[in-house]
Write a protein that holds these residues in place. Structure first.
Motif, PDB file in Angstrom:
ATOM      1  N   ASP A  20       0.865  -1.182   0.000  1.00 36.49           N
ATOM      2  CA  ASP A  20       0.000   0.000   0.000  1.00 36.49           C
ATOM      3  C   ASP A  20       0.902   1.232   0.000  1.00 36.49           C
ATOM      4  O   ASP A  20       2.105   1.140   0.257  1.00 36.49           O
ATOM      5  N   TRP A  21       0.333   2.363  -0.322  1.00 36.91           N
ATOM      6  CA  TRP A  21       1.035   3.638  -0.240  1.00 36.91           C
ATOM      7  C   TRP A  21       0.214   4.532   0.685  1.00 36.91           C
ATOM      8  O   TRP A  21      -0.947   4.832   0.415  1.00 36.91           O
ATOM      9  N   ASN A  22       0.809   4.892   1.825  1.00 39.57           N
ATOM     10  CA  ASN A  22       0.126   5.718   2.802  1.00 39.57           C
ATOM     11  C   ASN A  22       1.143   6.673   3.428  1.00 39.57           C
ATOM     12  O   ASN A  22       2.319   6.681   3.044  1.00 39.57           O
ATOM     13  N   ILE A  43       4.770  -0.863  -5.742  1.00 39.36           N
ATOM     14  CA  ILE A  43       3.612  -1.236  -4.924  1.00 39.36           C
ATOM     15  C   ILE A  43       2.909  -2.417  -5.581  1.00 39.36           C
ATOM     16  O   ILE A  43       2.622  -2.381  -6.780  1.00 39.36           O
ATOM     17  N   ARG A  45      -0.478  -4.318  -5.433  1.00 40.81           N
ATOM     18  CA  ARG A  45      -1.816  -4.103  -4.861  1.00 40.81           C
ATOM     19  C   ARG A  45      -2.869  -4.328  -5.942  1.00 40.81           C
ATOM     20  O   ARG A  45      -2.690  -3.910  -7.081  1.00 40.81           O
ATOM     21  N   CYS A  49      -4.676   2.380  -3.807  1.00 42.80           N
ATOM     22  CA  CYS A  49      -3.868   2.647  -2.614  1.00 42.80           C
ATOM     23  C   CYS A  49      -4.572   3.643  -1.701  1.00 42.80           C
ATOM     24  O   CYS A  49      -5.418   4.418  -2.153  1.00 42.80           O
ATOM     25  N   SER A  50      -4.178   3.644  -0.441  1.00 42.00           N
ATOM     26  CA  SER A  50      -4.732   4.603   0.517  1.00 42.00           C
ATOM     27  C   SER A  50      -4.451   6.038   0.086  1.00 42.00           C
ATOM     28  O   SER A  50      -5.305   6.912   0.218  1.00 42.00           O
ATOM     29  N   VAL A  65       2.475   0.592  -9.735  1.00 42.82           N
ATOM     30  CA  VAL A  65       1.548  -0.208  -8.938  1.00 42.82           C
ATOM     31  C   VAL A  65       1.201  -1.411  -9.805  1.00 42.82           C
ATOM     32  O   VAL A  65       0.625  -1.257 -10.879  1.00 42.82           O
TER      33      VAL A  65
END
Length: 78
Positions: A20-22, A43, A45, A49-50, A65
């Motif tokens: 995830d990317w947060n 990433i 996923r 992503c967040s 991603v």
């Protein structure tokens, strides 16, 4: 992260594979960069992503991603 940060003076580049990317991951990557490491982020996923990684491309370049199936297919080729 703590062990990596302890040894950062001996590391020139870091490849981060996240699910995830947060904000937490973005802050971690920024700390790596501020300490002189080159950083590449990928990433893996299947859903959004967040945080949108495109918003951080000015800092890190393109952040790919990829789907979990594409990731698994790549591992099989290795």
């Amino acid at each position: 992260a703590p062990e990596l940060m302890e040894n950062l003076s001996k590391i020139s580049a870091v490849l981060c594979v996240f699910i995830d990317w947060n904000e937490t991951r973005r802050d971690f990557v920024e700390q790596l960069r501020l300490n002189g490491a080159g950083v590449k982020v990928i990433i893996v996923r299947d859903s959004p992503c967040s945080l949108d990684p495109a918003n951080d491309e000015d800092m890190l370049g393109r952040i790919p991603v990829i789907s979990s199936s594409r990731y698994a297919a790549g591992l099989e080729e290795l």
